[in-house]
Scaffold this motif. Structure first.
Motif, PDB file in Angstrom:
ATOM      1  N   UNK A 308     130.839  36.885 -61.926  1.00  0.00           N
ATOM      2  CA  UNK A 308     131.583  38.046 -62.405  1.00  0.00           C
ATOM      3  C   UNK A 308     132.366  38.656 -61.252  1.00  0.00           C
ATOM      4  N   UNK A 309     133.676  38.817 -61.431  1.00  0.00           N
ATOM      5  CA  UNK A 309     134.537  39.325 -60.369  1.00  0.00           C
ATOM      6  C   UNK A 309     135.730  40.029 -60.998  1.00  0.00           C
ATOM      7  N   UNK A 310     136.098  41.169 -60.462  1.00  0.00           N
ATOM      8  CA  UNK A 310     137.256  41.909 -60.962  1.00  0.00           C
ATOM      9  C   UNK A 310     138.510  41.038 -60.934  1.00  0.00           C
ATOM     10  N   UNK A 311     138.655  40.220 -59.892  1.00  0.00           N
ATOM     11  CA  UNK A 311     139.849  39.396 -59.737  1.00  0.00           C
ATOM     12  C   UNK A 311     139.958  38.263 -60.738  1.00  0.00           C
ATOM     13  N   UNK A 312     138.884  37.961 -61.469  1.00  0.00           N
ATOM     14  CA  UNK A 312     138.960  36.875 -62.454  1.00  0.00           C
ATOM     15  C   UNK A 312     140.026  37.124 -63.505  1.00  0.00           C
ATOM     16  N   UNK A 313     140.360  38.379 -63.744  1.00  0.00           N
ATOM     17  CA  UNK A 313     141.355  38.708 -64.771  1.00  0.00           C
ATOM     18  C   UNK A 313     142.729  38.136 -64.455  1.00  0.00           C
ATOM     19  N   UNK A 314     142.958  37.775 -63.208  1.00  0.00           N
ATOM     20  CA  UNK A 314     144.265  37.243 -62.824  1.00  0.00           C
ATOM     21  C   UNK A 314     144.358  35.736 -63.002  1.00  0.00           C
ATOM     22  N   UNK A 315     143.283  35.106 -63.486  1.00  0.00           N
ATOM     23  CA  UNK A 315     143.296  33.667 -63.725  1.00  0.00           C
ATOM     24  C   UNK A 315     144.016  33.363 -65.034  1.00  0.00           C
ATOM     25  N   UNK A 316     144.710  32.226 -65.082  1.00  0.00           N
ATOM     26  CA  UNK A 316     145.362  31.807 -66.313  1.00  0.00           C
ATOM     27  C   UNK A 316     144.380  31.092 -67.237  1.00  0.00           C
ATOM     28  N   UNK A 317     143.194  30.805 -66.735  1.00  0.00           N
ATOM     29  CA  UNK A 317     142.156  30.165 -67.525  1.00  0.00           C
ATOM     30  C   UNK A 317     141.391  31.242 -68.294  1.00  0.00           C
ATOM     31  N   UNK A 318     141.338  31.140 -69.613  1.00  0.00           N
ATOM     32  CA  UNK A 318     140.705  32.166 -70.427  1.00  0.00           C
ATOM     33  C   UNK A 318     139.231  32.338 -70.145  1.00  0.00           C
ATOM     34  N   UNK A 319     138.521  31.235 -69.872  1.00  0.00           N
ATOM     35  CA  UNK A 319     137.087  31.325 -69.570  1.00  0.00           C
ATOM     36  C   UNK A 319     136.852  32.116 -68.300  1.00  0.00           C
ATOM     37  N   UNK A 320     137.678  31.860 -67.296  1.00  0.00           N
ATOM     38  CA  UNK A 320     137.547  32.586 -66.034  1.00  0.00           C
ATOM     39  C   UNK A 320     137.967  34.035 -66.204  1.00  0.00           C
ATOM     40  N   UNK A 321     139.080  34.254 -66.868  1.00  0.00           N
ATOM     41  CA  UNK A 321     139.595  35.610 -67.046  1.00  0.00           C
ATOM     42  C   UNK A 321     138.605  36.502 -67.782  1.00  0.00           C
ATOM     43  N   UNK A 322     137.846  35.928 -68.705  1.00  0.00           N
ATOM     44  CA  UNK A 322     136.892  36.713 -69.467  1.00  0.00           C
ATOM     45  C   UNK A 322     135.739  37.244 -68.653  1.00  0.00           C
ATOM     46  N   UNK A 323     135.466  36.631 -67.483  1.00  0.00           N
ATOM     47  CA  UNK A 323     134.330  37.042 -66.643  1.00  0.00           C
ATOM     48  C   UNK A 323     134.791  38.096 -65.639  1.00  0.00           C
TER      49      UNK A 323
END
Length: 465
Positions: A308-323
């Motif tokens: 879980x990381x605040x920066x995950x939201x900047x990923x284009x991968x939906x699975x990563x962005x959701x965390x």
């Protein structure tokens, strides 16, 4: 006054539904269902009902930090108003629930969007019944995010949550119920990272072993049973959906496996019998996995997810962005009703293996509080609940009240109404003799609530075994 109270208590004991608390503008009381009413989904006891509008002009305003109940017809398109500032992120989810006895196709579902006043879409997501071809709750989310590599939807002003029912010409008609959840996230005090972490441990660890502890699942997000790291077991019937929540803090990784036990009888094959989905703390879809069933034991595991990381939201991968948030992550497990046709009514054994790896880290420095308060935090109390098996979303206590409510909402395994005598309407009647009328009114409402909770608890126990 005592005579009036006695009459009201008798009516409640005879099966009258009780009104539950409401929050948010335009909300009206929700009725607790009768004991013999099927409960494909347990709506949050704090949810008030709102009617979606056919257009933007009459759209009812939703309030951040609140939950609402609504409904949508086949091919319907509903609007709800959001009044947003120019600094906070807004996340809104819709859980669609086909009513008991409803027929569905795999393509049936909903689409959720957030749009600005000019009709531009800020974000959208669709969710469908999918290959189980079995009626069950499906959830989708949408957001208005500030500064997220976008130039639209950045201003303060009026926005709209748009919920659309997706179907095919062959889809049966009928109304689906909705539960809406609205969470607001403040900006950071400083700029922070604008990219997702580039590396993380993507190797799946060994599956947890050991004896399983019984943990019946809830029937909705607000009733999700808390799970910590460990091996857990429950019974699940064809057509049933079980909800669990796992506290995952900043910097931690979640690994989950679901196993369906052998039937011992019957024959045949169901293509997608078991479906497990993971949702983040704002009920945003992260990932899902399914498994076929031929009567012998089957297992399905979610692929490794990033910490879980605040920066995950900047990923284009939906699975990563959701965390992107710490908090309660929801495991939603559904067993297709088609299993009953080939292997009987069950219940079937369900085993969940849950691992939470890594040490908790400090979260981002927010320049304000979330709505609801503490939405992206993991407290010591929540960790204890995960070990003890509490149900209910304690983070959603009404403002000014204690986190969690007596009875269903976060009471843990401590004492039930039956154990304390507080669930007996007759006890309330005796207790109010000689009490002033104002207190009698309060206790009358308490009676209604207690009786309804006993009724709902009875239904929940039946559904979980």
């Amino acid at each position: 006054m005592l005579t009036v109270l006695t009459t009201l208590c008798a009516a409640a004991a005879a099966g009258e539904a009780a009104a539950v608390p409401v929050r948010g503008p335009g909300a009206v009381p929700v009725r607790v269902p009768e004991a013999d009413t099927p409960r494909p989904y347990a709506f949050s006891e704090d949810a008030g009902t709102v009617a979606g509008a056919d257009g933007t002009t009459e759209a009812v305003r939703l309030e951040a930090g609140s939950e609402y109940r609504s409904a949508i017809k086949k091919d319907g398109k509903l609007y709800y108003r959001l009044d947003l500032d120019g600094t906070s992120n807004a996340y809104v989810s819709a859980t669609a629930v086909p009513r008991a006895g409803t027929e569905v196709t795999s393509a049936d579902g909903i689409k959720v969007s957030v749009q600005n006043a000019d009709g531009s879409t800020c974000s959208s997501e669709a969710a469908h019944i999918g290959p189980t071809q079995s009626p069950h709750p499906v959830a989708a989310w949408a957001s208005r995010e500030i500064g997220h590599n976008t130039y639209a939807c950045q201003e303060a002003g009026t926005y709209y949550l748009v919920v659309e029912r997706s179907s095919t010409p062959s889809s049966p008609s009928g109304t689906w119920d909705l539960e809406l959840d609205y969470v607001s996230e403040p900006p950071l005090r400083t700029g922070g990272s604008t990219t997702a972490p580039e590396t993380w441990d993507s190797a799946s660890p060994e599956v947890l072993q050991g004896d399983a502890t019984s943990r019946a699942g809830g029937a909705g997000f607000g009733e999700a049973a808390a799970l910590g790291q460990g091996v857990w077991k429950a019974g699940i019937e064809p057509g049933q959906t079980l909800f669990y929540k796992v506290p995952v803090d900043w910097g931690q990784q979640l690994y989950t496996t679901a196993e369906l036990g052998g039937s011992g009888s019957g024959n045949g094959y169901v293509g997608t019998a078991l479906a497990m989905a993971l949702y983040n703390p704002v009920r945003g879809h992260v990932d899902d996995v399914g498994s076929g069933y031929d009567g012998s034991q089957r297992a399905a595991s979610l692929p490794a997810l990033p910490p879980v990381d605040y920066g995950n939201r900047f990923s284009i991968n939906g699975r990563t962005s959701g965390m992107r948030f710490a908090g309660a992550y929801y495991l939603v497990v559904h067993l297709s009703e088609r299993v009953a046709e080939k292997f009987g009514e069950g219940p079937f054994g369900l085993t969940l293996r849950v691992r939470v790896s890594g040490d908790a880290e400090d979260g981002p420095a927010y320049a304000g509080g979330t709505e609801p308060r503490g939405a992206f935090e993991v407290t010591a109390e929540e960790r204890a609940e995960a070990e003890q098996g509490a149900t209910g979303d304690t983070a959603r206590a009404p403002a000014g009240g204690a986190a969690g409510s007596a009875g269903d909402g976060g009471g843990g395994t401590g004492g039930s109404d039956e154990a304390t005598g507080q669930g007996d309407p007759a006890m309330k009647v005796v207790a109010v003799a000689g009490i002033g009328s104002g207190t009698v009114l309060v206790l009358t409402l308490w009676v209604w609530r207690a009786v309804a909770r006993r009724r709902v608890r009875s239904v929940r126990t039946t559904a979980g075994h």
